[in-house]
Design a protein around this motif. Structure first.
Motif, short mmCIF file in Angstrom:
data_model
loop_
_atom_site.label_atom_id
_atom_site.label_comp_id
_atom_site.label_asym_id
_atom_site.label_seq_id
_atom_site.Cartn_x
_atom_site.Cartn_y
_atom_site.Cartn_z
N TYR A 123 0.82 -1.21 0.00
CA TYR A 123 0.00 0.00 0.00
C TYR A 123 0.85 1.26 0.00
O TYR A 123 0.54 2.23 -0.69
N GLN A 124 1.94 1.26 0.78
CA GLN A 124 2.76 2.47 0.90
C GLN A 124 3.45 2.86 -0.41
O GLN A 124 3.89 4.00 -0.57
N HIS A 125 3.51 1.93 -1.36
CA HIS A 125 4.17 2.22 -2.64
C HIS A 125 3.19 2.70 -3.71
O HIS A 125 3.60 3.03 -4.82
N PHE A 126 1.90 2.71 -3.40
CA PHE A 126 0.90 3.15 -4.37
C PHE A 126 0.92 4.67 -4.51
O PHE A 126 1.34 5.39 -3.61
N SER A 127 0.41 5.15 -5.63
CA SER A 127 0.30 6.59 -5.85
C SER A 127 -0.81 7.15 -4.97
O SER A 127 -1.70 6.42 -4.52
N PRO A 128 -0.81 8.47 -4.73
CA PRO A 128 -1.87 9.09 -3.91
C PRO A 128 -3.27 8.81 -4.42
O PRO A 128 -4.20 8.60 -3.64
N LYS A 129 -3.46 8.80 -5.75
CA LYS A 129 -4.78 8.55 -6.31
C LYS A 129 -5.24 7.12 -6.03
O LYS A 129 -6.41 6.89 -5.68
N VAL A 130 -4.33 6.17 -6.18
CA VAL A 130 -4.67 4.77 -5.90
C VAL A 130 -5.00 4.60 -4.42
O VAL A 130 -5.95 3.90 -4.05
N LYS A 131 -4.23 5.27 -3.56
CA LYS A 131 -4.50 5.19 -2.12
C LYS A 131 -5.88 5.76 -1.80
O LYS A 131 -6.63 5.19 -0.99
N SER A 132 -6.23 6.86 -2.42
CA SER A 132 -7.55 7.47 -2.19
C SER A 132 -8.66 6.53 -2.63
O SER A 132 -9.68 6.37 -1.94
N PHE A 133 -8.45 5.88 -3.78
CA PHE A 133 -9.43 4.91 -4.28
C PHE A 133 -9.59 3.74 -3.31
O PHE A 133 -10.70 3.34 -2.96
N ASP A 170 -8.75 3.56 -0.09
CA ASP A 170 -9.32 3.98 1.20
C ASP A 170 -10.84 4.06 1.12
O ASP A 170 -11.55 3.61 2.03
N ALA A 171 -11.34 4.65 0.03
CA ALA A 171 -12.79 4.75 -0.14
C ALA A 171 -13.42 3.37 -0.30
O ALA A 171 -14.50 3.10 0.24
N LEU A 172 -12.73 2.48 -1.02
CA LEU A 172 -13.23 1.12 -1.21
C LEU A 172 -13.29 0.37 0.11
O LEU A 172 -14.27 -0.33 0.41
N PHE A 173 -12.23 0.50 0.93
CA PHE A 173 -12.19 -0.17 2.24
C PHE A 173 -13.40 0.24 3.07
O PHE A 173 -14.13 -0.60 3.62
N ILE A 212 -15.89 6.87 -7.85
CA ILE A 212 -17.02 6.48 -6.99
C ILE A 212 -17.88 5.39 -7.64
O ILE A 212 -18.15 4.36 -7.01
N PRO A 213 -18.31 5.56 -8.90
CA PRO A 213 -19.06 4.46 -9.52
C PRO A 213 -18.23 3.18 -9.69
O PRO A 213 -18.77 2.08 -9.65
N VAL A 214 -16.92 3.34 -9.84
CA VAL A 214 -16.05 2.16 -9.92
C VAL A 214 -16.08 1.40 -8.59
O VAL A 214 -16.13 0.16 -8.56
N ILE A 215 -16.07 2.15 -7.48
CA ILE A 215 -16.12 1.53 -6.15
C ILE A 215 -17.43 0.76 -5.97
O ILE A 215 -17.44 -0.38 -5.49
N PHE A 216 -18.55 1.38 -6.41
CA PHE A 216 -19.83 0.70 -6.35
C PHE A 216 -19.81 -0.57 -7.20
O PHE A 216 -20.29 -1.63 -6.79
N ALA A 217 -19.21 -0.48 -8.39
CA ALA A 217 -19.17 -1.62 -9.31
C ALA A 217 -18.34 -2.76 -8.74
O ALA A 217 -18.73 -3.94 -8.81
N VAL A 218 -17.18 -2.42 -8.16
CA VAL A 218 -16.31 -3.45 -7.56
C VAL A 218 -17.03 -4.14 -6.41
O VAL A 218 -16.98 -5.38 -6.27
N THR A 219 -17.71 -3.35 -5.59
CA THR A 219 -18.43 -3.92 -4.44
C THR A 219 -19.53 -4.87 -4.90
O THR A 219 -19.68 -5.98 -4.36
N VAL A 220 -20.29 -4.45 -5.90
CA VAL A 220 -21.36 -5.30 -6.44
C VAL A 220 -20.78 -6.56 -7.06
O VAL A 220 -21.31 -7.67 -6.87
N LEU A 221 -19.66 -6.42 -7.78
CA LEU A 221 -19.02 -7.56 -8.43
C LEU A 221 -18.56 -8.59 -7.38
O LEU A 221 -18.77 -9.79 -7.55
#
Length: 632
Positions: A86-96, A98-101, A175-184
């Motif tokens: 996780y610590q090696h991910f870019s800030p955008k990936v970390k934000s994604f 964190d929201a997914l978690f 945000i819709p990607v997070i919803f899609a991953v969760t549903v998947l």
């Protein structure tokens, strides 16, 4: 931020602060009410009486502490997670991520809380009560469900914050990607069925573990990863959402309201009180005076201090950091090599998880259902041997490179005798805890309560602790216990899935059927733990691997108590090896001018000592088993 965003953030912060404070008070009060009745019950029991309902109070307070601690760590983002990748991910990936978690955690735990409340209302009016105090069973269950709902509320606030951050950073399409991953993920069982994929139970078990490790290593909080993986795995076995949530809700409830887990917060509290009381400083001072002009005297005093403090602390990092706060300034003052000094203290801290009482032994005992008392006794002789090996390393290093570890100051016999008064509290506490367990006066759980009360009363009488410091100890313990109990509750959820797949039984039967010496399989397990220890901390390592590895050890007829000592030694390696090396990180934070790489370089001599002890225990298991067999 816009005015509306500022107003929303202010509201969120106010709600979180209120929830945090209320949960913290409930947790601290529960902790006190957990320790006192247990202590009183022990004394009354030996006086020919008893404390009515002590065990039931213990269960109720454990549940209150578990759920309040869970809320506290959620409010302050203190969940245990593995950030190796996780610590090696870019800030955008970390934000994604964190929201997914937070979003997936919100969906899972809110549904779990709802199911618990439904079950609680079903029990209302049923007439079911506890056997002694006659408390309706619906009350603690409803309290648990309500707290789970509050926990879900904190996740909702954190999710909204994460989504707001995504919008603010111009990546709202996440945000819709997070919803899609969760549903998947939620529909995965039905997707497999639609594709005509019907894996066996054992195959599902393997896939479930792989899915768990995937989400764990990308940064999911450990508890979230366990709960969600267990639920998805159960759905893959049989797509019946209501039944599985019913099972998991009862599992989480019984895990939280378990008197067996009380040993965890009680020994944590004893360690926190011991830290504040200054017992560690007295131990180091006495050892330093007695070592006098011995080569590497301050290093040896640090190891002796760590060994002594480990007998009442039980945590590796706390042991090392506490001793470092006392010993490191003295070592610098006397010209010790800074990197080697830090390495000595980091490795000395590892004695905290071997010499009883040990938090690692407690976790091992809970997961494997092994006797805590036998494990405590099994760690004594190996702990003494390892301390001696560390001291031998220091003496040899001082002989070959005296400039690294200079001699200490000479002290008179009068000063040496006077210094012994500083170790009396530790000696007395060891006698109380270990002596009481061995004599059968009380259990390991009761020893934690009695030890906590004894340390507090001594510190109060000696004016070493104030009411404010007592409160701070309770707060620290609620944090620590909240992390551990939340994970232990969630590991039970994952355990339900693993039990249904019979994966552990299948692996154990496979290992037992291999035409190789059982020590070859043990060697593979040891290498596996050393590698995994380089990537994760002790608690995730134990909880992730023990449910799968332990049945194999049993099938190979290795003694579970002996293997407990081996596992603890392997986790000691984990806390001093890069890149994680939590002990090295802790010591490094106190000596910011010392490069961490330099400390890791000097750790390897001590690492080899641990490896040698594991080898010694493999050839001579009675080193660990003699004391348990003698007294139990």
């Amino acid at each position: 931020m816009t005015a509306a965003e500022n107003k929303a953030e202010s509201l969120f912060e106010s709600i979180m602060t209120l929830i945090y404070k209320v949960a913290l008070v409930i947790g601290a009060v529960s902790l006190v009410l957990l320790a006192l009745p247990v202590t009183l019950d022990v004394f009354l029991r030996h006086a020919g009486s008893y404390f009515p309902g002590a065990y039931e109070i213990q269960e109720l307070m454990m549940g209150a502490l578990a759920v309040s601690g869970m809320i506290v760590i959620s409010c302050r983002d203190r969940h245990i997670a593995i950030d190796f990748f996780y610590q090696h991910f870019s800030p955008k990936v970390k934000s994604f991520l964190d929201a997914l978690f937070e979003f997936m955690g919100l969906i899972f735990f809110s549904t779990l809380g709802w199911e618990i409340l439904v079950l609680a209302f079903e029990k209302t009016g049923s007439g079911e009560v506890t056997s002694i105090l006659h408390i309706p069973l619906s009350i603690p269950m409803m309290f648990f469900g309500f707290c789970m709902a509050v926990f879900a509320l904190t996740l909702l606030i954190k999710t909204l914050r994460c989504f707001s951050g995504l919008v603010h950073d111009g990546i709202a399409w996440f945000i819709p990607v997070i919803f899609a991953v969760t549903v998947l993920v939620a529909l995965l069982p039905w997707i497999l069925e639609y594709c005509g994929i019907f894996p066996s139970r054992a195959q599902l078990g393997v896939f479930g573990i792989l899915f768990f490790m995937l989400v764990l290593f990308i940064g999911f909080p450990l508890g979230y990863a366990m709960g969600i993986s267990g639920f998805i795995g159960l759905l893959c076995l049989r797509p019946d959402v209501i039944t599985h949530f019913n099972t998991l809700s009862m599992t989480s409830y019984t895990s939280a309201f378990s008197a067996t887990l009380a040993v965890v917060p009680l020994f944590c509290l004893m360690g926190e009180l011991s830290l504040v009381s200054g017992i560690s400083a007295d131990m180091f001072k006495a050892a330093r005076i007695w070592m006098g002009r011995t080569p590497a005297s301050l290093g040896i005093a640090s190891i002796i201090g760590c060994a002594g403090f480990a007998a009442i602390c039980g945590d590796s990092l706390a042991c090392g950091v506490t001793m470092a706060s006392v010993a490191l300034p003295e070592m610098r003052k006397h010209g010790y090599n800074p990197a080697f000094s830090c390495a000595t203290l980091a490795c000395g801290g590892t004695l905290g998880v071997l010499i009883p009482p040990s938090l690692s032994f407690i976790i091992y005992a809970i997961v494997t259902e092994t006797s805590t008392g036998r494990l405590f006794m099994a760690g004594v002789i190996p702990g003494i041997i390892l301390s001696s090996l560390f001291i031998l390393v220091l003496l040899i290093t001082a002989y070959r490179h005296p400039e690294l570890l200079p001699r200490g100051e000479r002290h008179t016999m009068k000063e040496k005798v006077a210094s012994l008064s500083g170790i009396l509290p530790i000696a007395l506490l060891i006698v109380i805890i270990m002596g009481g367990i061995l004599a059968g006066f009380f259990s390991a759980t009761e020893a934690g309560a009695i030890g906590s009360v004894a340390v507090w009363l001594f510190s109060l009488a000696a004016r070493r602790i104030s009411w404010q410091q007592t409160k701070e100890c309770l707060v620290s313990t609620v944090y620590i216990a909240g992390k551990l109990l939340f994970i232990l509750m969630c590991v039970a959820l994952l355990g339900v899935f693993i039990a249904y797949t019979r994966l552990t039984v299948t692996l154990a039967q496979y290992a037992a059927g291999l035409d190789v010496d059982r020590h070859v399989i043990l060697l593979v397990i040891v290498i596996f733990y050393i590698i995994m220890g380089c990537m994760m901390n002790v608690l995730p390592l134990l909880l992730l691997t023990l449910p799968t590895v332990f049945p194999t050890i049993q099938a190979l007829n290795f003694d579970p108590v002996w293997f407990g000592v081996i596992i603890v030694l392997l986790t000691e390696m984990a806390v001093i090896t890069p890149p994680v090396g939590i002990n090295v990180f802790g010591i490094s934070s106190m000596a910011k001018d010392i490069p961490m790489g330099a400390i890791f370089r000097d750790v390897w001599l001590f690492f080899l000592c641990i490896a040698f002890l594991i080898l010694l225990l493999t050839f001579f298991p009675q080193i660990a088993l003699w004391l348990p067999n003698k007294f139990f």
